[in-house]
Write a protein that holds these residues in place. Structure first.
Motif: not given
Length: 314
Positions: A53, A55, A57-58, A65, A124-129
């Motif tokens: 997966t 993600r 990184n904010k 990522c 990952h779905p949490d990072s679709e944004w």
């Protein structure tokens, strides 16, 4: 000499041990290890593990990522991108130069191509944004791949608050010749003054921009992270690097000795890569010029205060 291709192929794992050399013990010499694990093991995982997966990184202005691999390991990934402040080969160069100078606080890093299928298909779905940013700011070649820097993911990091106003005033006082170095702070302060020298060497002027001085939860280890912006062809060094370095007047004897021994042929060898050298000739020239300027600064301090006072840490 032309700059290395942005889409170069990934490097092979490189051991710092010489042929016939005994296995390095972390207790006495940790140059070939990170967090007690052999560099070769971590590099092999970075090079070969299958992506599970991705993600986003904010924080920060560039693309970064977290990669979760199928074998359970993790890595930070910075692709070739439109953002000029993040150049993947420079992360790999900083790691190799750090090991050459005896530093064990830089996470193992290498270059590796990842496909659009891996980077976008396994988001990952949490990072679709962040999908739109990944699609438009990541540079893919004709094969649909982007070469980026993969760095071992440090499991736990905390902000050591060394870049706040109070934090800077405190460590500047404790690293000055007039101030006192608290014994319990000495290991961290030694690492910080080494980082200031290392940042001038690589011309990383972005260290004190917020969130780039992270360490272990116990506050005893400072990790040298986020090294993708440096190595410009500036022989003097960025003023921001000098402004922080000149706040420090106590340094590691071991690291300063390593700086004095640093020679261009060793750098060239350390930075060899199947896709081309990680730094250009011009970047190497500037690096060595900055090293010489740093040593002149140290020698002036030594002439004024004496070697034991300036090289106060092991």
């Amino acid at each position: 000499m032309k700059p290395p291709s942005k889409l170069s192929r990934p490097p092979e794992a490189t051991s710092v041990a010489k042929p016939g050399q005994k296995k390095i013990s972390p207790a006495t010499d940790a140059r070939g290890t990170f967090l007690g694990m052999a560099d070769e093991l971590l590099l092999k995982r970075l090079r070969d593990a299958q992506v599970k997966t991705v993600r986003f990184n904010k924080g920060g202005s560039s693309i970064s990522c977290r990669i979760d691999f199928a074998d359970g390991s993790r890595a930070s990934f910075k692709p070739t991108q439109t953002n000029p402040q993040s150049v993947p080969r420079k992360e790999a160069a900083a790691y190799r130069i750090g090991r050459l100078l005896g530093l064990s606080v830089i996470a193992p890093a290498l270059l590796r191509p990842l496909s659009q299928r891996d980077l976008l298909g396994k988001l990952h779905p949490d990072s679709e944004w962040a999908r739109d940013r990944l699609e438009h700011e990541t540079l893919f070649d004709e094969r649909g791949e982007t070469v980026g820097a993969l760095m071992y993911w440090i499991p736990q990091v905390v902000d050591l608050h060394l870049d706040t106003t109070d934090g800077i005033l405190t460590w500047a006082e404790q690293l000055s010749q007039e101030g006192q170095t608290p014994p319990e702070r000495a290991p961290l302060l030694a690492q910080l003054s080494t980082l200031l020298l290392f940042d001038l060497l690589q011309n990383n002027y972005d260290r004190f921009s917020g969130g780039n001085l992270l360490g272990s939860p116990d506050g005893r280890t400072l990790y040298f992270m986020d090294n993708a912006i440096g190595f410009q062809t500036d022989p003097d060094g960025h003023q921001r690097c000098w402004s922080y370095l000149k706040r420090a007047q106590r340094f590691s004897r071991r690291f300063v000795s390593a700086l004095r021994r640093l020679e261009r042929p060793a750098l060239v060898e350390a930075l060899r890569d199947p896709g081309g050298p990680l730094l250009t000739d011009e970047e190497l020239d500037a690096l060595m010029a900055r090293r010489d300027r740093a040593l002149r600064y140290l020698d002036r301090l030594i002439a004024q205060h004496g070697e034991p006072a300036v090289l106060a840490f092991p």
